[in-house]
Motif scaffolding. Structure first.
Motif, mmCIF file in Angstrom:
data_model
loop_
_atom_site.group_PDB
_atom_site.id
_atom_site.type_symbol
_atom_site.label_atom_id
_atom_site.label_comp_id
_atom_site.label_asym_id
_atom_site.label_seq_id
_atom_site.Cartn_x
_atom_site.Cartn_y
_atom_site.Cartn_z
ATOM 1 N N TYR A 54 0.833 -1.215 0.000
ATOM 2 C CA TYR A 54 0.000 0.000 0.000
ATOM 3 C C TYR A 54 0.858 1.251 0.000
ATOM 4 O O TYR A 54 2.054 1.202 0.279
ATOM 5 C CB TYR A 54 -0.895 0.024 1.249
ATOM 6 C CG TYR A 54 -1.947 -1.065 1.258
ATOM 7 C CD1 TYR A 54 -3.136 -0.907 0.534
ATOM 8 C CD2 TYR A 54 -1.753 -2.240 1.978
ATOM 9 C CE1 TYR A 54 -4.105 -1.896 0.536
ATOM 10 C CE2 TYR A 54 -2.711 -3.233 1.990
ATOM 11 C CZ TYR A 54 -3.886 -3.060 1.269
ATOM 12 O OH TYR A 54 -4.832 -4.039 1.256
ATOM 13 N N ASN A 100 0.717 5.059 1.771
ATOM 14 C CA ASN A 100 0.124 5.967 2.753
ATOM 15 C C ASN A 100 -0.303 7.253 2.039
ATOM 16 O O ASN A 100 0.511 7.910 1.385
ATOM 17 C CB ASN A 100 1.178 6.245 3.829
ATOM 18 C CG ASN A 100 0.688 7.169 4.929
ATOM 19 O OD1 ASN A 100 -0.353 7.814 4.800
ATOM 20 N ND2 ASN A 100 1.457 7.245 6.005
ATOM 21 N N GLN A 101 -1.575 7.623 2.171
ATOM 22 C CA GLN A 101 -2.116 8.800 1.491
ATOM 23 C C GLN A 101 -1.882 10.089 2.289
ATOM 24 O O GLN A 101 -2.272 11.169 1.858
ATOM 25 C CB GLN A 101 -3.624 8.613 1.240
ATOM 26 C CG GLN A 101 -3.944 7.391 0.365
ATOM 27 C CD GLN A 101 -3.286 7.475 -1.004
ATOM 28 O OE1 GLN A 101 -3.606 8.351 -1.801
ATOM 29 N NE2 GLN A 101 -2.337 6.579 -1.266
ATOM 30 N N LEU A 132 1.245 2.533 8.517
ATOM 31 C CA LEU A 132 1.327 3.885 7.954
ATOM 32 C C LEU A 132 2.775 4.253 7.646
ATOM 33 O O LEU A 132 3.082 4.828 6.602
ATOM 34 C CB LEU A 132 0.735 4.904 8.941
ATOM 35 C CG LEU A 132 -0.786 4.911 9.025
ATOM 36 C CD1 LEU A 132 -1.234 5.724 10.245
ATOM 37 C CD2 LEU A 132 -1.400 5.490 7.745
ATOM 38 N N SER A 172 4.191 1.908 4.649
ATOM 39 C CA SER A 172 3.449 1.801 3.389
ATOM 40 C C SER A 172 3.866 2.930 2.447
ATOM 41 O O SER A 172 3.202 3.960 2.319
ATOM 42 C CB SER A 172 1.944 1.818 3.651
ATOM 43 O OG SER A 172 1.558 0.602 4.228
ATOM 44 N N ALA A 229 -4.303 -2.638 8.285
ATOM 45 C CA ALA A 229 -4.340 -2.101 6.919
ATOM 46 C C ALA A 229 -5.780 -1.974 6.424
ATOM 47 O O ALA A 229 -6.132 -0.991 5.763
ATOM 48 C CB ALA A 229 -3.531 -3.003 5.990
ATOM 49 N N LYS A 271 -7.376 1.474 5.261
ATOM 50 C CA LYS A 271 -7.892 1.563 3.892
ATOM 51 C C LYS A 271 -9.332 2.088 3.913
ATOM 52 O O LYS A 271 -9.719 2.944 3.119
ATOM 53 C CB LYS A 271 -7.837 0.177 3.242
ATOM 54 C CG LYS A 271 -7.921 0.193 1.734
ATOM 55 C CD LYS A 271 -7.520 -1.146 1.135
ATOM 56 C CE LYS A 271 -8.516 -2.230 1.469
ATOM 57 N NZ LYS A 271 -8.289 -3.462 0.701
ATOM 58 N N LEU A 327 -4.991 4.627 3.071
ATOM 59 C CA LEU A 327 -4.097 3.759 2.287
ATOM 60 C C LEU A 327 -4.696 3.513 0.915
ATOM 61 O O LEU A 327 -5.907 3.399 0.767
ATOM 62 C CB LEU A 327 -3.948 2.371 2.959
ATOM 63 C CG LEU A 327 -3.165 2.176 4.235
ATOM 64 C CD1 LEU A 327 -3.130 0.698 4.547
ATOM 65 C CD2 LEU A 327 -1.750 2.747 4.134
#
Ligand code: ZN
Length: 446
Positions: free
Chosen positions: A368, A370-371, A405, A408, A432, A436, A441
Motif C-alpha cells: 500500500y 500511505n495517502q 502507515l 506503506s 491495513a 484503507k 491507504l
C-alpha cells in the motif's frame, strides 16, 4: 465488518468454524482406505488411489505413455503385481505379499524359480537394527527382483532351497498422475504437490496425499485470489514428466509447496526454496514463528522430494518443502512401522491448519501507499484510536496501524511490515483494512 483484501479473509472466519479435528478425522479415514493399496511410480495401485481421491475432489486422472521422453528421462514401463511369496522346503509360505505389500522389492520383475539360500540372500532386504520391521525398497530403473522381510524372518531361513514367486508384469503402459485446479480471480498460481508412489506407508506419503486432497476440497468452496494447482504425482519421474509436458504453465507459478511427512508427532520443518527469500519461504517462517512451538528451518539442498525438480536451475520456482519430521530422520521412515499408528488425526489437523495459515498470507499479502505521509495522520478524529486506552490488544492494534502507515511507501508489503514489527500478519492486515477503509491507504500499484 471489513471487506478484506482477498477471499481468504472470509475463509479465516469460516475457517474458525470448520473444526480442524473433524477434518483430521476425515483425513485419517481416507488414509485408512488408501493404506492397503500397493502403489508404485506407475500401475493400478496409483490409479485406484486417484479414483478414491475422486470421491473427495473431481481431479483429472492423466496417463502418459511409457517411452515418452521427458527431458533427460523416459517414462518407464508400467508395473503391476498380483501376488508374491517365498515358500520353504515344506511348501509353507514364509513371506507373503498378501500380508504386506512391502514384502516385495517395488518394481520387481516377474520370477518363478527354486533358488538356493545363498542365491536367495542376494535378493533379500532387512533392517537388523529393528528386527521386527519390514523395510521398503525399490528398484525402478534397474531390472531386479527381491523380497523385503523382518530380520527375525530372515534369521529363521535355514533350508537349503526356497521357492520364489513374484507374479508381476513390467510392460509398456503409462504413468498415471492426478491434477486438480481451484480457479481463483487471478491467473497467477500456487502449486501444491505431493508424491503418490509409496505403498503401505503413512507418514511418507499418505499424509501428504490426504492433506492435499482436503485442502483442495476446502479451497474449492472459497472465493480465492490465486489459482491453486494440486499435483498428485509419483516422486521424481512425476514432477519431471509434469514439467516437461506443461512448460507453458510454469511461468504462472508464483508460489509453491511440496507436502510430505505431515502426520507424525514431530515439530514442523520447512526446507526453503532454492531462492531462499521467496514470499513462500518468508510466509512459512512467519507462520511457524507465530505458532510458538519449536520448528526447524532448513536451507535449500538439491536433495529430497520433488522440490528438487521444481527448483532445478532451468525453472528455479519458488517452491519449498513443508514437513514435520523430515524423511530419513525418524527410524520408522521407509519401514512397515510407518503405519496407521505412527500418524494421528490430531497431527494431520494441526498440519492442515498450518497450511491454511500459510495460504492465508499469500492470499492477503499486498503493498500500500500511505495517502497522508507528511507526519502521522490524526487517527482519533477518524475513530481509529480507542478513547479508552491501555488494554494490550488496543495498544497492539494501534501500534500495528502506526507500522503500516510508516512503512506503506509502495516498497513494503504487509508481510514485510509484519516481519519488521514482529507483529502477527493478521494483526497487520487488520490494521491495513481499517486504514484503507478510512481512506488513508491505497493499494500499490493500484
Ligand atoms: Zn519416501
Amino acid at each position: 465488518m471489513h471487506a478484506g483484501h482477498g477471499g481468504m479473509r472470509d475463509m479465516q472466519v469460516f475457517g474458525n468454524g470448520i473444526r480442524p479435528e473433524l477434518i483430521g478425522r476425515d483425513m485419517y479415514q481416507l488414509m485408512s482406505e488408501l493404506y492397503p493399496l500397493c502403489r508404485s511410480i506407475t500401475g493400478n495401485g496409483v490409479r485406484k488411489t486417484l479414483q478414491l481421491l475422486r470421491h473427495q475432489i473431481s481431479l483429472e486422472i492423466r496417463e502418459v505413455p511409457s517411452g515418452t521422453k521427458v527431458y533427460d528421462w523416459t517414462v518407464p514401463k508400467e508395473w503391476n503385481i498380483q501376488d508374491a511369496y517365498l515358500k520353504n522346503a515344506k511348501g509353507e509360505k514364509i513371506v507373503d505379499f498378501a500380508k504386506s505389500n512391502l514384502h516385495v522389492l517395488n518394481y520387481s520383475i516377474p520370477v518363478k524359480a527354486k533358488v538356493s539360500l545363498t542365491e536367495l540372500k542376494e535378493h533379500l532386504y532387512t533392517i537388523p537394527d529393528y528386527p521386527d520391521w519390514i523395510p521398503y525398497r525399490t528398484s525402478y530403473y534397474r531390472e531386479n527382483w527381491g523380497f523385503c522381510l523382518s530380520h527375525k524372518q530372515f534369521q529363521d531361513l535355514t533350508d537349503s532351497e526356497y521357492e520364489v514367486c513374484i507374479d508381476s508384469t513390467l510392460e509398456p503402459g503409462s504413468l498415471t498422475y492426478g491434477e486438480f485446479v481451484v480457479k481463483g480471480r487471478m491467473e497467477a498460481e500456487v502449486l501444491l504437490s505431493c508424491h503418490i508412489c509409496h505403498p503401505s506407508l503413512c507418514n511418507d506419503n499418505l499424509s501428504g496425499i490426504v492433506l492435499m486432497t482436503f485442502l483442495a476440497k476446502y479451497l474449492s468452496t472459497l472465493p480465492v485470489r490465486y489459482t491453486y494447482r494440486f499435483l498428485f504425482i509419483p516422486g521424481t519421474i512425476g514432477s519431471i514428466t509434469w514439467l516437461s509436458l506443461n512448460e507453458s504453465k510454469v511461468s504462472k507459478i508464483q508460489h509453491g509447496l511440496v507436502a510430505a511427512c505431515l502426520g507424525d508427532s514431530g515439530n514442523f520443518t520447512y526446507k526453503k526454496s532454492r531462492r531462499g527469500t521467496a514470499e513462500i519461504d518468508r510466509s512459512v517462517v512467519h507462520v511457524l514463528k507465530s505458532l510458538g512451538n519449536h520448528f526447524v528451518i532448513q536451507e535449500f539442498i538439491p536433495f529430497g522430494y520433488d522440490q528438487r525438480q521444481f527448483c532445478s536451475p532451468g525453472f528455479d520456482l519458488p517452491v519449498g518443502c513443508f514437513m514435520r519430521t523430515p524423511h530419513g530422520q525418524y527410524p520408522e521412515y521407509h519401514t512397515s512401522a510407518d503405519d496407521l499408528d505412527f500418524v494421528r488425526p490430531e497431527q494431520l489437523a494441526e498440519s492442515f491448519s498450518a497450511l491454511l495459515a500459510i495460504l492465508n498470507i499469500l492470499e492477503n499479502n499486498a503493498t500500500y501507499v500511505n495517502q497522508n505521509p507528511e507526519c502521522e495522520p490524526q487517527l482519533g478524529k477518524r475513530g481509529l484510536y480507542r478513547t479508552v486506552g491501555g488494554q494490550q490488544d488496543t495498544r497492539t492494534r494501534e501500534l500495528a496501524m502506526l507500522w503500516v502507515l510508516n512503512l506503506s511507501d509502495g516498497s513494503h508489503s504487509l508481510l514485510d511490515i509484519a516481519e519488521r514489527s514482529s507483529l502477527h500478519f493478521d494483526v497487520i492486515r487488520d490494521a491495513a483494512d481499517d486504514l484503507k477503509e478510512a481512506g488513508l491507504l491505497k493499494e500499490y500499484p493500484g
